[in-house]
Design an enzyme around this catalytic site. Sequence first.
Site, short mmCIF file in Angstrom:
data_model
loop_
_atom_site.label_atom_id
_atom_site.label_comp_id
_atom_site.label_asym_id
_atom_site.label_seq_id
_atom_site.Cartn_x
_atom_site.Cartn_y
_atom_site.Cartn_z
N HIS A 107 0.85 -1.20 0.00
CA HIS A 107 0.00 0.00 0.00
C HIS A 107 0.88 1.25 0.00
CE1 HIS A 107 -4.02 -1.82 1.63
NE2 HIS A 107 -3.56 -2.44 0.56
N LYS A 153 1.20 -0.54 15.25
CA LYS A 153 2.60 -0.59 15.68
C LYS A 153 2.99 -1.79 16.55
CE LYS A 153 4.12 2.97 13.57
NZ LYS A 153 4.56 2.64 12.20
N PRO A 212 -4.10 -0.15 18.94
CA PRO A 212 -3.86 -0.64 17.57
C PRO A 212 -3.88 0.43 16.48
CG PRO A 212 -6.08 -1.18 18.27
CD PRO A 212 -5.40 -0.58 19.46
C1 PHB Z 1 -5.62 -4.56 10.87
O1 PHB Z 1 -5.93 -5.38 11.73
O2 PHB Z 1 -5.69 -4.82 9.66
C2 PHB Z 1 -5.16 -3.22 11.28
C3 PHB Z 1 -5.25 -2.84 12.60
C4 PHB Z 1 -4.83 -1.57 12.98
C5 PHB Z 1 -4.32 -0.70 12.05
C6 PHB Z 1 -4.20 -1.09 10.74
C7 PHB Z 1 -4.63 -2.35 10.35
O3 PHB Z 1 -3.93 0.54 12.41
#
Ligand code: PHB
Length: 395
Positions: free
Chosen positions: A74, A297, A293
Amino acid sequence: MRHRTSVAIVGAGPAGLLLGQLLHARGIDFVIVENRSREYALARIRAGVLEQSSVDVLESVGLADNLHERGLVHDGIYLQHEGVRTHIDFRDLVGRTVTVYGQQQVVRDLMAAHDAIGSSVYYEASDVTPSGVETPRPLLTFSHGGESHEVEADFIVGADGFHGVCRTIIPATEISVFERNYECAWLGILADVAPSTDELIYALHPDGFAMHSMRSTTVSRLYLQVEPDDDIANWSDERIWDGLHERLGTPGWTLNEGPITEKSITPMRSSVASTLSYGRLFLVGDAGHIVPPTGAKGLNSAISDVAMLGAAIGEHYDGTSTRLADYSRRALSRQWKTQYFSQWMTDMLHTPSIQTPKDLAAFRYRSQLGQLEFVTGSQHAQQTLAEQYTGLSIE
Ligand code: PHB
């Protein structure tokens, strides 16, 4: 049964398994001990985005072939507020990208690599107990398949997660933990439907945060902000989709629905131990720190800890540096920058809890809109976001 090894690793999640591979690449022997089953580790749905810095680490040990084949590169993310969606183009801004590749897939690749080299990985171990880490001869004891094991090692590494045993053996006088709890949680779903977006969408809406992520071209991962004490039983599939349509909607865009295959609620917390080392014990990943989340990170921090520790252990055995003594300071220095970023993203995108007084909540929401308008309208602010999202350097 008594064993002797250089490094005894507690935990066969991504951090422990990756450390094993980094040590193997340097010719250093190790044992990995895990209290869960192999199937449990493979079934857990966790993170989904790898920083460019993490991809570089996996590449360095030849573990990126599947990732390059199946991962989705991405170039950026979308930030959305009040139905206005703005693309933040990392490639244009900082010349770096991220790769969508599930933690489960990373774990599967690492397990295959360990199978290929015949590593000693003990799953479903019980009574896992590190001791003697203040002495030159630490010991890791555990039971496995009805047999007692004693592993004598030069070093013990705690890759055993936030609730693991390793951090708890550090005397309270030698460690403290800095924490922040957030007033919200994430309800996450996996759905068997092609993503309705080419890149991740992070959205602020008066009802709360929502996010559209993915695991592949056929599986979507979506999140809704909920109250921390909410119960998943309150959320029928229909209510979840309604919430996602409402919060993620923009004119002319359609969110495709599909069968929900998993749903759960995760609380959000920031936590950092004051030290990641004690004697001959070192902590990596969630054993030492956790992030909310929002900036993706968690897994990436674990990978950077392991890259730093693996290199420092390698140099210890080569006699080329004393960086091992400095591991905790260096890893925490990077970790606090990551904590700042995760907190910044979280605060920018989540509405206050329903208990917040109305006038304060209204003020906060409007200042968040101001923040999002600033970030999406400023090249400098976008660059700052891009630099952090794609991953700080691992030194
Ligand atoms: C995901 O679980 O795909 C995910 C979680 C938190 C994020 C980005 C992706 O910031």
